[in-house]
Scaffold this motif. Structure first.
Motif, PDB file in Angstrom:
ATOM      1  N   ASP A  19       4.237  -1.606  12.307  1.00 57.72           N
ATOM      2  CA  ASP A  19       5.518  -1.640  12.619  1.00 57.72           C
ATOM      3  C   ASP A  19       6.019  -2.717  13.385  1.00 57.72           C
ATOM      4  OD1 ASP A  19       4.509  -0.691  14.969  1.00 57.72           O
ATOM      5  OD2 ASP A  19       5.781   0.991  15.145  1.00 57.72           O
ATOM      6  N   LYS A  20       4.910  -3.630  14.011  1.00 62.51           N
ATOM      7  CA  LYS A  20       5.066  -4.969  14.707  1.00 62.51           C
ATOM      8  C   LYS A  20       3.868  -5.765  14.826  1.00 62.51           C
ATOM      9  CE  LYS A  20       3.528  -2.569  19.066  1.00 62.51           C
ATOM     10  NZ  LYS A  20       3.941  -2.396  20.425  1.00 62.51           N
ATOM     11  N   GLU A  21       4.233  -6.998  15.375  1.00 60.80           N
ATOM     12  CA  GLU A  21       3.205  -7.963  15.617  1.00 60.80           C
ATOM     13  C   GLU A  21       2.210  -7.423  16.298  1.00 60.80           C
ATOM     14  OE1 GLU A  21       2.958 -12.205  17.804  1.00 60.80           O
ATOM     15  OE2 GLU A  21       4.411 -12.237  16.191  1.00 60.80           O
ATOM     16  N   PRO A  22       0.789  -7.535  15.830  1.00 58.72           N
ATOM     17  CA  PRO A  22      -0.102  -7.334  16.584  1.00 58.72           C
ATOM     18  C   PRO A  22      -0.552  -8.130  17.950  1.00 58.72           C
ATOM     19  CG  PRO A  22      -1.010  -8.463  14.573  1.00 58.72           C
ATOM     20  CD  PRO A  22       0.366  -8.085  14.459  1.00 58.72           C
ATOM     21  N   THR A  23      -1.056  -7.544  18.758  1.00 60.16           N
ATOM     22  CA  THR A  23      -1.280  -8.260  19.983  1.00 60.16           C
ATOM     23  C   THR A  23      -2.723  -7.896  20.369  1.00 60.16           C
ATOM     24  OG1 THR A  23      -0.583  -6.497  21.378  1.00 60.16           O
ATOM     25  CG2 THR A  23       0.871  -8.357  20.821  1.00 60.16           C
ATOM     26  N   ASP A  24      -3.389  -6.918  20.252  1.00 55.60           N
ATOM     27  CA  ASP A  24      -4.920  -6.832  20.600  1.00 55.60           C
ATOM     28  C   ASP A  24      -5.673  -7.348  19.641  1.00 55.60           C
ATOM     29  OD1 ASP A  24      -4.010  -5.049  22.522  1.00 55.60           O
ATOM     30  OD2 ASP A  24      -3.946  -3.074  21.548  1.00 55.60           O
ATOM     31  N   VAL A  25      -6.938  -7.414  20.337  1.00 57.92           N
ATOM     32  CA  VAL A  25      -7.979  -8.132  19.652  1.00 57.92           C
ATOM     33  C   VAL A  25      -8.571  -7.137  18.201  1.00 57.92           C
ATOM     34  CG1 VAL A  25     -10.549  -8.414  19.840  1.00 57.92           C
ATOM     35  CG2 VAL A  25      -9.033  -9.350  21.570  1.00 57.92           C
ATOM     36  N   GLY A  26      -8.752  -8.122  17.245  1.00 56.03           N
ATOM     37  CA  GLY A  26      -9.046  -7.342  15.895  1.00 56.03           C
ATOM     38  C   GLY A  26      -8.726  -8.157  14.850  1.00 56.03           C
ATOM     39  N   THR A  27      -9.045  -7.690  13.364  1.00 58.15           N
ATOM     40  CA  THR A  27      -8.829  -8.435  12.363  1.00 58.15           C
ATOM     41  C   THR A  27      -7.687  -7.725  11.493  1.00 58.15           C
ATOM     42  OG1 THR A  27     -11.117  -9.127  12.190  1.00 58.15           O
ATOM     43  CG2 THR A  27     -10.093  -9.141  10.117  1.00 58.15           C
ATOM     44  N   TYR A  28      -6.759  -8.489  11.251  1.00 55.66           N
ATOM     45  CA  TYR A  28      -5.720  -8.196  10.458  1.00 55.66           C
ATOM     46  C   TYR A  28      -5.430  -8.753   9.200  1.00 55.66           C
ATOM     47  CZ  TYR A  28      -4.912  -6.266  15.322  1.00 55.66           C
ATOM     48  OH  TYR A  28      -5.064  -5.897  16.483  1.00 55.66           O
ATOM     49  N   GLN A  29      -4.255  -8.637   8.506  1.00 51.96           N
ATOM     50  CA  GLN A  29      -3.870  -9.249   7.455  1.00 51.96           C
ATOM     51  C   GLN A  29      -2.260  -9.513   7.732  1.00 51.96           C
ATOM     52  OE1 GLN A  29      -5.061  -6.136   6.609  1.00 51.96           O
ATOM     53  NE2 GLN A  29      -7.235  -7.040   6.848  1.00 51.96           N
ATOM     54  N   TYR A  30      -1.821 -10.614   7.261  1.00 48.35           N
ATOM     55  CA  TYR A  30      -0.621 -11.002   7.182  1.00 48.35           C
ATOM     56  C   TYR A  30       0.022 -11.386   5.890  1.00 48.35           C
ATOM     57  CZ  TYR A  30      -1.154 -16.130   7.208  1.00 48.35           C
ATOM     58  OH  TYR A  30      -1.559 -17.217   6.805  1.00 48.35           O
ATOM     59  N   GLU A  31       1.344 -11.187   5.424  1.00 49.58           N
ATOM     60  CA  GLU A  31       2.098 -11.695   4.266  1.00 49.58           C
ATOM     61  C   GLU A  31       3.506 -12.028   4.611  1.00 49.58           C
ATOM     62  OE1 GLU A  31       2.163  -8.302   0.922  1.00 49.58           O
ATOM     63  OE2 GLU A  31       4.307  -8.327   1.893  1.00 49.58           O
ATOM     64  N   LEU A  32       3.698 -13.339   4.115  1.00 46.56           N
ATOM     65  CA  LEU A  32       4.855 -13.903   4.246  1.00 46.56           C
ATOM     66  C   LEU A  32       5.905 -13.547   3.139  1.00 46.56           C
ATOM     67  CD1 LEU A  32       6.408 -16.256   5.692  1.00 46.56           C
ATOM     68  CD2 LEU A  32       5.481 -17.754   4.078  1.00 46.56           C
ATOM     69  N   TYR A  33       7.116 -13.167   3.693  1.00 47.13           N
ATOM     70  CA  TYR A  33       8.124 -13.139   2.671  1.00 47.13           C
ATOM     71  C   TYR A  33       9.360 -13.912   2.948  1.00 47.13           C
ATOM     72  CZ  TYR A  33      12.220 -10.801   0.699  1.00 47.13           C
ATOM     73  OH  TYR A  33      13.187 -10.241  -0.281  1.00 47.13           O
ATOM     74  N   ILE A  34       9.931 -14.451   1.929  1.00 45.70           N
ATOM     75  CA  ILE A  34      11.198 -15.382   1.984  1.00 45.70           C
ATOM     76  C   ILE A  34      12.195 -14.832   1.259  1.00 45.70           C
ATOM     77  CG2 ILE A  34      12.258 -17.621   2.093  1.00 45.70           C
ATOM     78  CD1 ILE A  34       9.458 -18.819   2.572  1.00 45.70           C
ATOM     79  N   PRO A  35      13.195 -14.244   1.842  1.00 46.36           N
ATOM     80  CA  PRO A  35      14.411 -13.791   0.698  1.00 46.36           C
ATOM     81  C   PRO A  35      14.851 -14.741  -0.095  1.00 46.36           C
ATOM     82  CG  PRO A  35      15.075 -13.913   2.982  1.00 46.36           C
ATOM     83  CD  PRO A  35      13.684 -14.414   2.830  1.00 46.36           C
ATOM     84  N   SER A  36      15.665 -14.283  -1.178  1.00 51.74           N
ATOM     85  CA  SER A  36      16.198 -15.238  -2.258  1.00 51.74           C
ATOM     86  C   SER A  36      17.596 -15.809  -1.470  1.00 51.74           C
ATOM     87  CB  SER A  36      16.789 -14.674  -3.503  1.00 51.74           C
ATOM     88  OG  SER A  36      17.608 -13.657  -3.071  1.00 51.74           O
ATOM     89  N   THR A  37      17.971 -17.129  -1.907  1.00 50.81           N
ATOM     90  CA  THR A  37      19.055 -17.625  -1.763  1.00 50.81           C
ATOM     91  C   THR A  37      19.986 -17.955  -3.108  1.00 50.81           C
ATOM     92  OG1 THR A  37      18.278 -19.920  -1.752  1.00 50.81           O
ATOM     93  CG2 THR A  37      18.035 -18.748   0.170  1.00 50.81           C
ATOM     94  N   ASP A  38      20.975 -18.665  -2.880  1.00 53.84           N
ATOM     95  CA  ASP A  38      21.629 -19.109  -4.012  1.00 53.84           C
ATOM     96  C   ASP A  38      20.771 -20.046  -5.031  1.00 53.84           C
ATOM     97  OD1 ASP A  38      23.805 -17.875  -3.360  1.00 53.84           O
ATOM     98  OD2 ASP A  38      24.877 -19.641  -2.462  1.00 53.84           O
ATOM     99  N   ALA A  39      19.971 -20.730  -4.336  1.00 52.05           N
ATOM    100  CA  ALA A  39      18.993 -21.773  -5.056  1.00 52.05           C
ATOM    101  C   ALA A  39      17.607 -21.223  -5.382  1.00 52.05           C
ATOM    102  CB  ALA A  39      19.023 -22.890  -4.109  1.00 52.05           C
ATOM    103  N   TYR A  40      17.227 -20.335  -4.673  1.00 52.59           N
ATOM    104  CA  TYR A  40      15.698 -19.914  -4.798  1.00 52.59           C
ATOM    105  C   TYR A  40      15.620 -18.583  -5.078  1.00 52.59           C
ATOM    106  CZ  TYR A  40      14.756 -24.722  -3.181  1.00 52.59           C
ATOM    107  OH  TYR A  40      14.691 -26.162  -3.167  1.00 52.59           O
ATOM    108  N   ASN A  41      14.476 -17.991  -5.756  1.00 50.57           N
ATOM    109  CA  ASN A  41      14.250 -16.838  -5.836  1.00 50.57           C
ATOM    110  C   ASN A  41      13.476 -16.428  -4.581  1.00 50.57           C
ATOM    111  OD1 ASN A  41      15.090 -16.216  -8.862  1.00 50.57           O
ATOM    112  ND2 ASN A  41      13.281 -17.525  -9.266  1.00 50.57           N
ATOM    113  N   ALA A  42      13.144 -15.099  -4.364  1.00 47.71           N
ATOM    114  CA  ALA A  42      12.555 -14.571  -3.461  1.00 47.71           C
ATOM    115  C   ALA A  42      10.900 -14.720  -3.446  1.00 47.71           C
ATOM    116  CB  ALA A  42      12.731 -12.949  -3.104  1.00 47.71           C
ATOM    117  N   TYR A  43      10.385 -15.147  -2.251  1.00 49.32           N
ATOM    118  CA  TYR A  43       8.853 -15.334  -2.354  1.00 49.32           C
ATOM    119  C   TYR A  43       8.029 -14.432  -1.353  1.00 49.32           C
ATOM    120  CZ  TYR A  43       4.520 -17.732  -1.216  1.00 49.32           C
ATOM    121  OH  TYR A  43       3.290 -18.005  -1.215  1.00 49.32           O
TER     122      TYR A  43
END
Length: 283
Positions: A137-161
């Protein structure tokens, strides 16, 4: 005409008018374009009898979705009528957002997590974080191994990514401890051992340090305790912390407790009676 012997022929020629044909737009044809193009970049159908073109080829194709646009037809000969203006359908699609540079990210505990990447559109980009496949539910801060996923919403010109998931590693922050033990310790003297973290920036809360002592007293007794030894012997003091977000360097120090020197009580004079041996004198 039969029976010409009985008739005379007259006025036997007639003019036949062949009218020009009207070119028709291919049935159900919808033109395709991509956001950002002008009409001059849109492909039109071809014809052996003339050329289709846009009334205003410099115009933008507009936003994504279906639009009405005007085309015209110029015949190559007189067999077809010219068409000055015809309404046809145009479908405009958004651009795919091209993103490059995402990869495994490694940071040290307490440092900001930064992602370096290039994208056709970065507007309102957000990052989701996962731990063992579970969304956090938030950005991790403690030592460990995590995964991240980038999301960019759609605009008038571009599809969501949405990117694939990449690895994020938060490593422990290494800190140095300065351990101080008084010199020339001897049995019977009180002393204090101190351990100070010397290189942790002020924005961090210093972790609690535990000192553990182990060694061997001169009488052969093995010693292992969090209380400083008092007997003469050879020892080592080791600093540890429980906070897994830190790792310690320079964590131990050797020291000795020397034997004490027994001093004769000041101004003490032994007393004896004539005829006694020294074994009979009280010490």
């Amino acid at each position: 005409v039969t029976g010409v012997a009985n008739y005379n022929l007259s006025n036997t020629t007639k003019v036949v008018e062949v009218k020009k044909a009207t070119m028709t737009w291919p049935e159900d044809l919808v033109l395709e374009a991509t956001y950002g193009q002008t009409l001059s970049q849109v492909e039109l159908p071809t014809s052996e009898n003339g050329t289709w073109s846009f009334v205003d080829p410099t115009a933008s194709v507009g936003s994504d979705g279906n639009h009405d646009v005007l085309v015209k037809f110029t015949p190559k000969d007189n067999n077809y009528y010219a068409i000055e203006s015809l309404v046809v359908k145009l479908n405009v699609s958004k651009l795919n957002n091209t993103v490059t540079g995402l990869n495994k990210v490694t940071v040290t505990y307490g440092d900001a997590i930064r992602f370096v990447y290039e994208a056709s559109n970065k507007a309102n980009a957000t990052v989701k974080y996962y731990k063992d496949g579970e969304l956090l539910d938030k950005e991790p801060t403690d030592v460990g191994t995590y995964q991240y996923e980038l999301y960019i919403p759609s605009t008038d010109a571009y599809n969501a990514y949405t990117s694939e998931r990449y690895t994020l590693i938060i490593n422990a922050r290494q800190i140095n401890v300065e351990i101080t033990v008084p010199e020339d310790l001897v049995y019977g003297n009180d002393y204090e051992v101190t351990a100070i973290i010397i290189d942790l920036p002020n924005q961090f809360v210093k972790p609690e340090i535990t000192l553990t002592y182990n060694g061997t007293a001169n009488d052969g007794e093995e010693y292992n305790s969090t209380t400083a030894p008092t007997k003469a012997g050879t020892y080592k003091v080791t600093a540890t912390i429980e906070d897994g977000n830190y790792s310690l360097a320079n964590t131990s120090k050797d020291f000795n407790i020397g034997k004490a020197t027994v001093l004769w009580p000041e101004d003490l004079v032994l007393e004896a009676t004539y005829g006694q041996t020294l074994s009979q004198v009280e010490l």
